[in-house]
Enzyme design. Structure first.
Site, PDB file in Angstrom:
ATOM      1  N   GLU A 114     -12.591   0.915   2.981  1.00  0.00           N
ATOM      2  CA  GLU A 114     -12.975   1.486   4.273  1.00  0.00           C
ATOM      3  C   GLU A 114     -13.406   2.920   4.071  1.00  0.00           C
ATOM      4  O   GLU A 114     -12.728   3.689   3.371  1.00  0.00           O
ATOM      5  CB  GLU A 114     -11.824   1.465   5.290  1.00  0.00           C
ATOM      6  CG  GLU A 114     -11.474   0.116   5.863  1.00  0.00           C
ATOM      7  CD  GLU A 114     -10.389   0.227   6.929  1.00  0.00           C
ATOM      8  OE1 GLU A 114     -10.280   1.302   7.586  1.00  0.00           O
ATOM      9  OE2 GLU A 114      -9.649  -0.762   7.112  1.00  0.00           O
TER      10      GLU A 114
ATOM     11  N   GLU B 114      -3.410  -1.083   4.812  1.00  0.00           N
ATOM     12  CA  GLU B 114      -2.771   0.166   5.255  1.00  0.00           C
ATOM     13  C   GLU B 114      -1.332  -0.041   5.735  1.00  0.00           C
ATOM     14  O   GLU B 114      -1.006   0.206   6.902  1.00  0.00           O
ATOM     15  CB  GLU B 114      -3.609   0.841   6.336  1.00  0.00           C
ATOM     16  CG  GLU B 114      -5.000   1.227   5.866  1.00  0.00           C
ATOM     17  CD  GLU B 114      -5.775   2.052   6.887  1.00  0.00           C
ATOM     18  OE1 GLU B 114      -5.299   2.209   8.025  1.00  0.00           O
ATOM     19  OE2 GLU B 114      -6.859   2.543   6.532  1.00  0.00           O
TER      20      GLU B 114
END
Length: 486
Positions: free
Chosen positions: A392, A183
């Site tokens: 995720e 991320e």
């Protein structure tokens, strides 16, 4: 520690229509964690502070003054945690390596005591028949490198390449799947734009510079890993791509969605997957950054080194509208934590909305599995030759230990069931999705929310560090065993 036993009566609200047949043979079933969120042992075996240690120890930065000093104590309890993974039936475990545990100043040789932890963890996983998946960077930049300028400082990308080489040398013979960055949008824009994440800086121009150097660091790490790893090792990057939807059908809302897509998604997919920054992004942010000076010759070629897999993190969709003239902007942070500073340079005035008629998690995020389906199908359409992995996906709820000592979390079961059904729909539509990692294995330090939000399928009593598998853990174990939804 409580062993996993089959449980009856686990509830899910997923409708039969969203629960088709099984998953492909060989589908990867995993769970994920991050070093600062679970390891603890913050000052042991040579580890020095990361930007998150500094941030968490700064009064007012983290809810309740919580820190990751102890977290879930995974550093000392990893063997018990691997036994839990084995009882779940996980086929893979995605963990991150703590940069300051391996290379305390972000420069020079590795500290072998730090690398030894990851060697022991990896060996324990392999003994249990669980594939180790290593993420090199999940936000814990050594504080020394931040003091030297951090991600907005170009040399940090080279320091990251050096660090990648150290970890690859230590673990390359036993880790088959590597992720460079987790991320990077959060690292750049929450860390340097809105300031709700470490290091807590709030300058939109600096955030954009950080984004470019993260792209460059990713490419340099790919080059290093290719040179150091066995030829059958796979290399990936994990992006939290925003599934952006305009609130209405008018041109203003469509333009708002375009702007958020540019700075939320294409600022990374452009350089990493296509070797170019989108022209509309450059135009949107030209008042903030001289891109011609920032992007040097060869940078985009480096950033776009081929990868074998794209990791996709998804929790909730992003719904936006055009600014309201004369009106107060609502949720301008987009659900990423309240701040007086925007994490959306070039799109600071876009308004964010919660989808109507949707249940919400404890994070106040709307539960919308369709967003994951749309994201996976869209990525496959745009990059048909690039395999995908959901790295995720999960939800926080206000979990409690019942009088019987059990943790019943039907909301999480429903969330997981709905999103796994969305993955099946994407597979049926042709998307090449290779696996699914739920977030998270354990309750843990949830960044600026401290220990107030529980994402784990295993409950952690932080006072005693006792692990209690929740109903969702048993449900997930049954899904893995059957390779199919109930």
């Amino acid at each position: 520690m409580t062993a996993l036993q089959p449980e009856t009566g686990a509830r899910t609200t997923a409708s039969p229509a969203t629960a088709p047949a099984g998953f492909p043979t060989g589908f990867t079933w995993g769970a994920a964690t991050a070093a600062y969120q679970v390891e603890g042992a913050a000052a042991e075996d040579g580890r020095t502070p990361s930007i998150w240690d500094t941030f968490a120890h700064t009064p007012g930065r983290v809810l309740g003054g919580d820190t990751g000093d102890t977290a879930a104590d995974h550093y000392h309890r990893y063997r018990d945690d691997v036994r839990l993974m084995s009882e779940l039936g996980l086929t893979a475990y995605r963990f991150s390596v703590s940069w300051p545990r391996v290379q305390p100043t972000g420069r020079g040789p590795a500290v072998q005591r730090g690398l030894d932890f990851y060697r022991r963890l990896t060996d324990e996983l392999l003994t249990a028949g669980i594939t180790p998946v290593a993420t090199l960077y999940h936000w814990d930049l050594p504080q020394d490198l931040e003091d030297a300028g951090g991600w907005p400082h170009r040399p940090t990308a080279e320091r990251f390449a050096d660090y990648a080489a150290l970890v690859a040398e230590a673990l390359g013979d036993r880790v088959p799947l590597w992720t460079t960055l987790n991320e990077p949008w959060c690292s750049a824009f929450l860390g340097y734009g809105s300031g709700v994440h470490a290091p807590g800086r709030t300058d939109p121009a600096v955030a954009l510079r950080a984004a470019h150097h993260l792209n460059l660091a990713h490419g340099r790490a790919v080059e290093v890993l290719r040179a150091a790893l066995p030829t059958d090792a796979r290399i990936s990057v994990t992006l939290n791509l925003h599934q952006v939807r305009p609130l209405g059908e008018g041109p203003g809302d469509a333009e708002a969605a375009r702007r958020i897509d540019a700075v939320g998604n294409r600022i990374f997919t452009g350089p990493m997957l296509a070797g170019a920054y989108p022209q509309d992004l450059l135009a949107d942010t030209a008042r903030l950054v001289d891109w011609a000076a920032l992007v040097r010759p060869g940078d985009l070629e480096t950033s776009s080194r081929p990868i074998d897999l794209l990791g996709v993190n998804y929790y909730t969709p992003t719904v936006v509208s055009a600014p309201v003239p004369g009106g107060a902007a609502a949720r301008t942070h987009g659900g990423h934590g309240a701040s007086d500073h925007s994490p959306w340079p070039g799109a600071e005035d876009v308004v964010f909305h919660l989808p109507e008629g949707r249940d919400r998690t404890a994070m106040d995020w709307a539960i919308d599995p369709d967003g994951l389906y749309e994201l996976l199908v869209g990525l496959h359409r745009d990059h048909p030759d690039l395999p995908l992995m959901v790295t995720e996906n999960g939800a926080a709820f206000d979990d409690r230990v019942g009088a019987d000592g059990r943790v019943d979390d039907p909301g999480r079961i429903a969330y997981l069931a709905g999103h796994l059904a969305a993955v099946q729909r994407a597979l049926a539509a042709g998307a090449d999705v290779r696996g699914y990692f739920l977030w998270s294995l354990l309750d843990n330090f949830e960044w600026a929310y401290g220990y107030s939000k529980r994402f784990g399928v295993v409950y952690v009593d932080y006072a005693t560090q006792r692990r209690i598998p929740k109903a969702s853990a048993r449900w997930y174990a049954e899904v893995i065993r059957a390779n199919a939804l109930p």
